[in-house]
Design a protein around this motif. Structure first.
Motif, PDB file in Angstrom:
ATOM      1  N   MET A 155      -9.542  83.039 -31.637  1.00 21.09           N
ATOM      2  CA  MET A 155      -8.992  84.220 -32.294  1.00 21.09           C
ATOM      3  C   MET A 155      -8.117  85.033 -31.352  1.00 21.09           C
ATOM      4  SD  MET A 155      -9.779  84.353 -35.479  1.00 21.09           S
ATOM      5  CE  MET A 155      -9.613  86.075 -35.926  1.00 21.09           C
ATOM      6  N   HIS A 156      -8.523  85.116 -30.087  1.00 21.93           N
ATOM      7  CA  HIS A 156      -7.727  85.874 -29.126  1.00 21.93           C
ATOM      8  C   HIS A 156      -6.382  85.199 -28.868  1.00 21.93           C
ATOM      9  CE1 HIS A 156     -11.081  88.545 -27.215  1.00 21.93           C
ATOM     10  NE2 HIS A 156     -11.025  88.636 -28.522  1.00 21.93           N
ATOM     11  N   ILE A 157      -6.374  83.857 -28.879  1.00 22.17           N
ATOM     12  CA  ILE A 157      -5.103  83.141 -28.724  1.00 22.17           C
ATOM     13  C   ILE A 157      -4.172  83.495 -29.883  1.00 22.17           C
ATOM     14  CG2 ILE A 157      -4.021  80.862 -28.741  1.00 22.17           C
ATOM     15  CD1 ILE A 157      -6.492  79.801 -27.295  1.00 22.17           C
ATOM     16  N   LEU A 158      -4.722  83.552 -31.083  1.00 16.00           N
ATOM     17  CA  LEU A 158      -3.936  83.963 -32.252  1.00 16.00           C
ATOM     18  C   LEU A 158      -3.410  85.376 -32.064  1.00 16.00           C
ATOM     19  CD1 LEU A 158      -2.929  83.610 -35.168  1.00 16.00           C
ATOM     20  CD2 LEU A 158      -5.186  84.393 -35.951  1.00 16.00           C
ATOM     21  N   GLY A 159      -4.246  86.253 -31.506  1.00 18.24           N
ATOM     22  CA  GLY A 159      -3.819  87.633 -31.263  1.00 18.24           C
ATOM     23  C   GLY A 159      -2.634  87.716 -30.320  1.00 18.24           C
TER      24      GLY A 159
END
Length: 266
Positions: free
Chosen positions: A1-5
């Motif tokens: 999810m953080h990569i998506l962020g």
């Protein structure tokens, strides 16, 4: 999810470079839902990302002579007053629970995010609609009054929900001052930069900032806006607005459903 962020950080800058706004419409949900921040922290960090990214993006437009500094000053000063009012008076004094009676619970975070989602819906409708009418550039008391009052309104909104206000500023400059779209986008980025950074600085004493994270996220957003400004020379941002508008509309509806209905079920 953080990569998506972090990928969304690039998208935020790209959208701002192409259509002169929309950064906060993406950054606040990213901070709130992907990075799990409270609403006040999400809106505060959004102000820095949008402000710094807009400042970088406006440099190229300044060199091209596209920024109307006189109008930016007339619009910007009331905006700054509105920002300071929101960040120093309104937000700090909001209770943790806006409503907690008769089985209805509305927290501060929920209230801010729902108001933010309402602005998303308003912005989405404006983007989906046909292009704004451009009127001749005529200076008069009426247009000055409207410009100042809209500047104050944008400032209050910017300070309260961390939105740069590009989708309010650009139509105002087009319809009230008679600017062409490219000059309105350029001037809007300049105004957003000043407003957002002032809003961020005014909140530093109330929000803990992870500077490594914030600067990393902002750097990616800057990469995005540099690409967006370059692409704007070949792609007319006005043509992309309806597509982005539908995306924002769906996001706004999802936030309202999540905050008002899904959270109570979790």
């Amino acid at each position: 999810m953080h990569i998506l962020g972090y990928l969304m950080a690039v998208v935020i800058g790209l959208v701002m470079g192409l259509i002169g706004g929309g950064g906060s419409i993406l950054s606040v949900p990213v901070f709130a839902y992907i990075f799990s921040m409270d609403a006040v922290s999400a809106t505060t960090l959004s102000l820095f990302v949008v402000g710094f990214t807009s400042a970088v993006g406006s440099v190229g437009f300044i060199r091209q002579g596209q920024v109307n500094f006189t109008t930016a000053f007339r619009f910007g000063v009331p905006s700054i007053l509105g920002i300071l009012f929101s960040r120093r008076v309104v937000v700090p004094h909001l209770p943790d629970y806006i409503l907690n009676r008769y089985g209805l619970v509305v927290s501060k975070d929920m209230f801010i995010l729902v108001i933010f989602a309402a602005l998303m819906l308003f912005s989405a409708i404006r983007m989906i609609q046909k292009k704004e009418r451009i009127r001749p550039q005529v200076q008069n008391v009426s247009s000055d009054t409207l410009l100042i009052s809209q500047g104050l309104l944008v400032g209050i909104i910017t300070g309260f929900i961390g939105a740069g206000g590009g989708f309010l500023i650009v139509p105002a400059l087009v319809m009230l001052v008679g600017m062409r779209m490219k000059q309105a986008v350029a001037t809007s980025l300049f105004i957003i930069a000043i407003n957002s950074l002032i809003g961020f600085v005014s909140s530093l004493d109330s929000v803990a900032v992870d500077w490594v994270f914030l600067l990393s996220f902002t750097a990616l957003s800057v990469v995005g806006i540099l690409l967006g400004v370059r692409m704007a020379r070949k792609i007319e941002g006005r043509k992309l607005k309806p597509i982005f508008g539908w995306f924002v509309l769906v996001m706004g509806i999802w936030i309202i459903i999540k905050e008002l209905f899904l959270n109570s079920l979790l």
